[in-house]
Design a protein around this motif. Structure first.
Motif, PDB file in Angstrom:
ATOM      1  N   ARG A  84       1.403  -1.373  -0.345  1.00 41.71           N
ATOM      2  CA  ARG A  84       0.405   0.491   0.088  1.00 41.71           C
ATOM      3  C   ARG A  84       1.120   1.133  -0.111  1.00 41.71           C
ATOM      4  O   ARG A  84       0.526   2.254  -0.838  1.00 41.71           O
ATOM      5  N   PHE A  85       2.046   1.511   0.906  1.00 36.55           N
ATOM      6  CA  PHE A  85       3.093   2.115   1.006  1.00 36.55           C
ATOM      7  C   PHE A  85       3.081   2.698  -0.797  1.00 36.55           C
ATOM      8  O   PHE A  85       3.336   3.759  -1.136  1.00 36.55           O
ATOM      9  N   ALA A  86       3.859   1.482  -0.893  1.00 37.93           N
ATOM     10  CA  ALA A  86       3.902   1.722  -2.533  1.00 37.93           C
ATOM     11  C   ALA A  86       3.737   1.884  -3.581  1.00 37.93           C
ATOM     12  O   ALA A  86       3.572   3.328  -4.189  1.00 37.93           O
ATOM     13  N   GLN A  87       1.883   1.954  -3.490  1.00 41.22           N
ATOM     14  CA  GLN A  87       0.383   2.344  -3.998  1.00 41.22           C
ATOM     15  C   GLN A  87       0.447   3.905  -4.155  1.00 41.22           C
ATOM     16  O   GLN A  87      -0.107   4.451  -5.057  1.00 41.22           O
ATOM     17  N   VAL A  88      -0.087   4.081  -2.874  1.00 41.85           N
ATOM     18  CA  VAL A  88       0.069   5.530  -2.555  1.00 41.85           C
ATOM     19  C   VAL A  88       1.370   6.557  -2.646  1.00 41.85           C
ATOM     20  O   VAL A  88       0.683   6.837  -3.826  1.00 41.85           O
TER      21      VAL A  88
END
Length: 141
Positions: free
Chosen positions: A115-119
């Motif tokens: 999620r960190f990478a996606q955001v």
């Protein structure tokens, strides 16, 4: 906007969740934009609105805040304070005629490296479409 354009993004990351999520993204070898310049804060509730404004006025193309999910804050109510501050900041940006889409707050837990990478990547792409911060040329030589 050219793919060669690499926006400058300042990210204030909660030590307990978002910063650890960033570490997990790295260990998991997730593709994360190199645009993010991370600043670790003990809690998203400690992100001073003045720092967000100054980062923008000094030429950051975007400013991100990331913290624990609501109800999971190590300091109980820090992320609720952060949410109130970012709502206030969006209002200030709107009042001043600044682009409020250049700042944002996201919840990322320690176990959410993906999620960190996606955001981060989505925000980077948004900043690429918006182009350089209009204050960048005035403040940076």
């Amino acid at each position: 906007m050219s793919d060669a354009y690499n926006p400058r993004i300042v990210g204030f990351l909660c030590n307990w969740c978002a910063y650890t999520g960033a570490d997990l993204a790295g260990v998991s070898r997730a593709r994360v934009s190199s645009s993010l310049h991370a600043i670790r804060v003990m809690c998203s509730g400690r992100i001073d609105p003045l720092y967000v404004i100054m980062a923008y006025l000094k030429g950051a193309d975007g400013v991100m805040g990331m913290g624990c999910h609501p109800g999971d804050c190590h300091y109980l109510k820090g992320n609720y304070n952060a949410r109130r501050r970012f709502v206030m900041l969006e209002s200030i940006f709107k009042t001043l005629g600044l682009d409020g889409k250049r700042i944002g707050l996201w919840w990322v837990s320690a176990s959410e490296g993906k999620r960190f990478a996606q955001v981060t990547n989505e925000f980077t792409e948004l900043m690429k479409t918006k182009g350089p911060n209009p204050f960048r040329e005035e403040m940076f030589i």
